[in-house]
Write an enzyme that holds these catalytic residues in place. Sequence first.
Site, PDB file in Angstrom:
ATOM      1  N   CYS A 207       0.914  -1.509   0.043  1.00 16.85           N
ATOM      2  CA  CYS A 207      -0.018   0.156  -0.321  1.00 16.85           C
ATOM      3  C   CYS A 207       1.010   1.698   0.185  1.00 16.85           C
ATOM      4  CB  CYS A 207      -1.255  -0.107   1.245  1.00 16.85           C
ATOM      5  SG  CYS A 207      -1.704  -1.371   1.091  1.00 16.85           S
TER       6      CYS A 207
ATOM      7  N   ASN B 169     -10.215  -0.216   1.599  1.00 18.19           N
ATOM      8  CA  ASN B 169      -8.911   0.513   1.760  1.00 18.19           C
ATOM      9  C   ASN B 169      -9.082   0.352   0.219  1.00 18.19           C
ATOM     10  OD1 ASN B 169      -6.073  -0.106   1.553  1.00 18.19           O
ATOM     11  ND2 ASN B 169      -6.692  -1.102   3.125  1.00 18.19           N
TER      12      ASN B 169
ATOM     13  N   HIS C 103      -2.657   7.154   4.977  1.00 18.43           N
ATOM     14  CA  HIS C 103      -3.732   5.745   3.978  1.00 18.43           C
ATOM     15  C   HIS C 103      -4.945   5.195   4.861  1.00 18.43           C
ATOM     16  CE1 HIS C 103      -3.464   1.962   1.928  1.00 18.43           C
ATOM     17  NE2 HIS C 103      -3.170   1.172   3.601  1.00 18.43           N
TER      18      HIS C 103
ATOM     19  N   HIS D 131      -3.141  19.994   6.292  1.00 17.71           N
ATOM     20  CA  HIS D 131      -4.155  18.672   5.718  1.00 17.71           C
ATOM     21  C   HIS D 131      -3.048  17.100   5.216  1.00 17.71           C
ATOM     22  CE1 HIS D 131      -6.570  21.575   3.924  1.00 17.71           C
ATOM     23  NE2 HIS D 131      -5.619  21.912   3.247  1.00 17.71           N
TER      24      HIS D 131
ATOM     25  N   HIS E 131      11.958   1.895   4.734  1.00 12.70           N
ATOM     26  CA  HIS E 131      12.124  -0.374   4.754  1.00 12.70           C
ATOM     27  C   HIS E 131      12.897   0.026   5.971  1.00 12.70           C
ATOM     28  CE1 HIS E 131      11.594  -3.398   2.309  1.00 12.70           C
ATOM     29  NE2 HIS E 131      11.395  -2.936   1.423  1.00 12.70           N
TER      30      HIS E 131
END
Length: 472
Positions: free
Chosen positions: A198, A398, A365, A361, A277
């Site tokens: 995602c 989602n 996700h 703003h 990562h």
Amino acid sequence: MLLVLFLAITYVLFCVDKKDMSMLYVMLSNYLEFHLHMTILIGIIVMFSVRYYMKRVSRNVYLVNFACYKPPASQMCSKQQFMDISRRPGAFREESLAFQKKVLERSGIGEKTYISEGLHRVPAEVSTREARKEAEKAMFGAIDELLSKVKNVKVSDIGILVLNCSMFNPAPSLSSAIVNRYKLRSGILSYNLGGMGCSAGNISIDLAKHLSQVHSNYYALVINLECNNENWYRGNDRSMLVSNCIFRLGGAAILLSSCPVDEFSSKYQLTHTVRTHKGADDLAYNSVVQQEDDDNMVGVKLSKQLIAVAGDAIKTNITTLGPLVLPVSEQLVFLATMLARKVLKMKINPYVPDFKKAIEHFMIHAGGPAVLDAVEKNLMITEWHMEPSRMTLYRFGNTSSCSIWYQLAYAEAKGRIRKGDRVWQIAFGSGFKCSSCVWRALKNVDPALEISPWMDEIDDFPVRVSKAQVFE
């Protein structure tokens, strides 16, 4: 500057007689003879100054416009329809059906999300053919709408194409399907990112940014996509059933440019990208995995540690982004608090910087309510800031990497985006990765002039989503 130079040359050529021209030539020759070294030095300084200025200007990347795909009403799937599909013979055991119903009730998802057309059929058709059809409808639909918004841009002007689709990667690739459909140039720089979860939407933007800064003569087209059909799980492992319940159909197309002249026609300027990562850690790496269950059914397994892993990745990403966007006052307080705790061993709570002083703003996700609640608490932002994320989860589910674009479309449809506002898109996904993009609005966005998936129903939002719907 060019106009003044043009007028000066015109005057010399047409308004000065030959005698004056000769005197001008002699004066210029004498000047160069006695000031040659200084003239060469000034010329070199001017040349390098111009090159440096142009290099700085060309590093700016602009979001010309974007579009989100809204599937037809025939693909809409209420919670009851979802359960009816799951109850078809030969699929799930009763305890699995009860679990899915519980997940849906607590998922924060509403009654008008969309699923693959093949899943609506009786019997459901799950195949590579249906998955490709689903992908093409979403990406072509988003691109067609985007091109209708940027009528001054021709497909021949697109020289960079970056597409991400985590779970469906056929041959020929989906990016090649776009090249074929729109007859893009043969020298196009085409990339097809797969398996990146995602967070791949922001990763695609980051890749397109770097490519645009090198190849500034072309526009960059970025496609965020996810396909559900071929990845519909038909087993009974609870850790894999969750993905069936929360993932829905969606797609987004984004047009970027690094050409300075496009600043005046673009909506946003990209100011920062940060990628984190956590794949070196085994717990993080194994938190989201596509694999077979005990009955050899393929699905996406979500571990119980997923929320903790996501929180750690988000924390690291925010720590990296903070110094880039926070005002100096917030950074100094944070540093002083950290020194007091680490060096002076003072028993005080860690200072959480106020990101509301740097960002107007927040587009987080829409992975699920539990993560959204955790981010809201840790960043100390308000329900107003969380509204685009929660309403996108409620209305569209989602939608993986493209959910942050449905959120930005929501903020635009509400008339919230004003010139100078900063927008923070943060996404996280398998690997485990977390990525951020920060944009600055170049103009006021008038919702009356926008075409978006919210335009016909924005007045119906926000809706109240009960805390009882949170899925743990």
